[in-house]
Design a protein around this motif. Sequence first.
Motif, PDB file in Angstrom:
ATOM      1  N   LEU A 168      -7.308   4.544  -5.458  1.00  0.00           N
ATOM      2  CA  LEU A 168      -8.310   4.773  -4.420  1.00  0.00           C
ATOM      3  C   LEU A 168      -9.449   5.606  -4.992  1.00  0.00           C
ATOM      4  O   LEU A 168      -9.218   6.569  -5.705  1.00  0.00           O
ATOM      5  N   ARG A 169     -10.665   5.211  -4.647  1.00  0.00           N
ATOM      6  CA  ARG A 169     -11.817   6.036  -5.047  1.00  0.00           C
ATOM      7  C   ARG A 169     -11.877   7.284  -4.174  1.00  0.00           C
ATOM      8  O   ARG A 169     -12.303   8.336  -4.607  1.00  0.00           O
ATOM      9  N   ASP A 170     -11.492   7.104  -2.919  1.00  0.00           N
ATOM     10  CA  ASP A 170     -11.522   8.231  -1.982  1.00  0.00           C
ATOM     11  C   ASP A 170     -10.104   8.436  -1.464  1.00  0.00           C
ATOM     12  O   ASP A 170      -9.567   7.588  -0.758  1.00  0.00           O
ATOM     13  N   GLY A 172      -4.187  -1.750   9.976  1.00  0.00           N
ATOM     14  CA  GLY A 172      -3.645  -0.660   9.178  1.00  0.00           C
ATOM     15  C   GLY A 172      -3.265  -1.079   7.768  1.00  0.00           C
ATOM     16  O   GLY A 172      -2.676  -2.133   7.568  1.00  0.00           O
ATOM     17  N   PHE A 173      -3.615  -0.236   6.803  1.00  0.00           N
ATOM     18  CA  PHE A 173      -3.277  -0.513   5.403  1.00  0.00           C
ATOM     19  C   PHE A 173      -1.774  -0.738   5.217  1.00  0.00           C
ATOM     20  O   PHE A 173      -1.356  -1.438   4.322  1.00  0.00           O
ATOM     21  N   PHE A 175       0.841  -1.203   0.000  1.00  0.00           N
ATOM     22  CA  PHE A 175       0.000   0.000   0.000  1.00  0.00           C
ATOM     23  C   PHE A 175       0.874   1.250   0.000  1.00  0.00           C
ATOM     24  O   PHE A 175       0.577   2.237  -0.670  1.00  0.00           O
ATOM     25  N   TYR A 181       0.512   3.836  -3.281  1.00  0.00           N
ATOM     26  CA  TYR A 181      -0.014   5.196  -3.143  1.00  0.00           C
ATOM     27  C   TYR A 181       1.049   6.224  -2.809  1.00  0.00           C
ATOM     28  O   TYR A 181       0.731   7.362  -2.449  1.00  0.00           O
ATOM     29  N   LYS A 205      -8.865  10.914   0.458  1.00  0.00           N
ATOM     30  CA  LYS A 205      -8.625  11.815   1.593  1.00  0.00           C
ATOM     31  C   LYS A 205      -7.710  11.206   2.648  1.00  0.00           C
ATOM     32  O   LYS A 205      -7.017  11.909   3.369  1.00  0.00           O
ATOM     33  N   LEU A 206      -7.702   9.879   2.663  1.00  0.00           N
ATOM     34  CA  LEU A 206      -6.835   9.149   3.575  1.00  0.00           C
ATOM     35  C   LEU A 206      -5.366   9.554   3.409  1.00  0.00           C
ATOM     36  O   LEU A 206      -4.585   9.511   4.351  1.00  0.00           O
ATOM     37  N   ALA A 250      -5.744   6.954  10.923  1.00  0.00           N
ATOM     38  CA  ALA A 250      -5.473   5.768  11.737  1.00  0.00           C
ATOM     39  C   ALA A 250      -5.810   4.487  10.973  1.00  0.00           C
ATOM     40  O   ALA A 250      -5.395   3.400  11.361  1.00  0.00           O
ATOM     41  N   ASN A 251      -6.545   4.608   9.854  1.00  0.00           N
ATOM     42  CA  ASN A 251      -6.744   3.458   8.966  1.00  0.00           C
ATOM     43  C   ASN A 251      -5.426   2.918   8.430  1.00  0.00           C
ATOM     44  O   ASN A 251      -5.363   1.786   7.954  1.00  0.00           O
ATOM     45  N   LEU A 264      -7.963  10.587  12.847  1.00  0.00           N
ATOM     46  CA  LEU A 264      -8.658   9.313  13.053  1.00  0.00           C
ATOM     47  C   LEU A 264      -8.806   8.554  11.732  1.00  0.00           C
ATOM     48  O   LEU A 264      -8.614   7.339  11.687  1.00  0.00           O
ATOM     49  N   LEU A 265      -9.119   9.277  10.659  1.00  0.00           N
ATOM     50  CA  LEU A 265      -9.192   8.610   9.353  1.00  0.00           C
ATOM     51  C   LEU A 265      -7.818   8.075   8.958  1.00  0.00           C
ATOM     52  O   LEU A 265      -7.691   6.981   8.405  1.00  0.00           O
ATOM     53  N   ARG A 289     -10.539  14.637  13.169  1.00  0.00           N
ATOM     54  CA  ARG A 289     -11.216  13.702  12.274  1.00  0.00           C
ATOM     55  C   ARG A 289     -10.223  13.125  11.260  1.00  0.00           C
ATOM     56  O   ARG A 289     -10.209  11.929  10.989  1.00  0.00           O
TER      57      ARG A 289
END
Lengths: 158, 421
Positions: free
Chosen positions: B274-276, B354-355, B219, B223, B278-279, B347-348, B344-345, B341
């Motif tokens: 990634l579609r999203d 975790g990715f 990952f 990315y 923001k991560l 933190a994925n 926390l995102l 926020r």
Amino acid sequence: MKVPDVIRHAASDLMAEYGLLIDEDRLEDWVELFAEDCDYKVVTRENVEQGLPNILIWCDNKDMLRDRIASYRDVNEYNLHWDRHIIGLPRFCGEAAGVWTLEASYSLFQTDLEGASRLFSAGRYRIEFRMDGEAARIKTATVIADTGLIPTLLASPI
Amino acid sequence: MSIEVSWERDDYSRVPYRLYHDPQVYAEEMARIFRGPTWNYLCLEAEIANPGDFRTVWIGDTPVVVSRATAAAGSAIHAFVNRCSHRGAQIVRKTHGNAQEHVCIYHRWCYRTDGELIGIPFRRGLKGEGGMPRDFDMAGASPRRLKVANVSGMLFGTFSDQSEPIEDYLGEFGMGMVRRFFHKPITILGYSRQLIRGNWKLYAENLRDTYHASLLHEFFVTYGVDRATQKGGVKMDARHRHNMNHAYTATDTQEDAKAAYAGTAGVKLDRMRLRDTKLLQHTPEFADRMNLAGPTFFPNCIIIQINHSMGTRQIRPKGVDGVEIFQTLFGFADDTPEMTRHRLLSANLVGPAGFVSMEDGEAIEIIQKSTLNEPEAANIIEMGGRGPITDLDHRVTETPVRGFWSYWAELMGVEAPGGVR
């Protein structure tokens, strides 16, 4: 609480599909149980009881959920296993503006490719859903895992 | 008791598999390393902000209470072994809380919040009968205490009087990195725990092996969060026991990376989008502009920043073939709600799910599983070169792993003759 039969049946079907689709490794179909504006979160009871917001997994819309699954399929490495969800009877908590809330306990076993099973996670779901025609669609799914000590790693969804 | 190790090479580029499996080695490690002249990460001061606050942690296999004494007991921070002096029962059973005193449930022996034994029921007996001997030394019977050092709100403890001052132990680089992370008040975002069925040293090595980062954690590469083609490197302290993998935001291009990873089986840069996204959003928030920084302190700690997620991890050995990774995620007290926020995102990316971190659990377990049967066979640690152990301004290396073993061997009294340091 008083819940119309049609809602009760839809919720029961939803939760049956929820567990079995993951167990059958049909994760792309599992994602389709969610609405586009969904929110999926895995948190631990240790954090919740302390009022702490930390997450293990948080997808705040369906695209992030799709990304999680795509990454699981093609990018991440993890312990090779089969999942088996045992989901308890739902408790209905309320309804507001067509959104129903339920809670249900789960236990999740993992079995490795040589057939050894272990209890991987125990906890509860808190799920908000609304009716989309005959079927229930998930608006938010929060997994509150009692098992905060994650065995090995967490890759496939709970 | 002592152990013997016959090193195949004096630069620790061969480590026998026995060292990950032998219970006697494990027992010696607990005594000579974790209860020896090292500084161990305890917890963060922010977690015990108020008088009477406590947390229970593990230093090696020793249960420890970290406590801020009540005002009456002086409000200072103390750490002591969580074992009643009487019969050895755990004194504090909760993971955290606030208390005016700590009382063992078995016979109600009572301890002050600084760990001092202050009460023994029926000490003088009843009506002149029973009780403890008159000459029983209560003051001398308190649980063993650790010396505590507070570096910018990060708490370290040592069992040994022989430990260097914390400034010397962490060194300029270590002290600097702690101050970098904790340069302003923090706020605790929560915890995660993971139990990996592997020896604790496999995790310690993993943190010193920058070679694996962009290969196992695909990952990262896919990315562009962390690639070997970014500007970055590894730093160590003078004794090569601590290390830091680090990298700088946006210092390579997709084309650089494509060329570098071309032909590497299993790594495909354009495998998915990634579609999203923001991560992955990251705006440098430290003066050094690093997006990845992982100062790792011997023996039990790493502070890890990946983009906007920040955490400490305490490595808790659980027998010869288990290790708990206890992670504390934090942000800054002046973070906006949007930043909280975002943290926390982010933190994925880290933790057991975790990715860019979940793979470590699997990598460690498959080593532990497959090395049991041939204790005297050894692994190969030569990426980055043999011989002397030095800092590098690239990350295609596992040299800090040899640094770890060199210091491990010194503390365990089993250095290779003429071994590198």
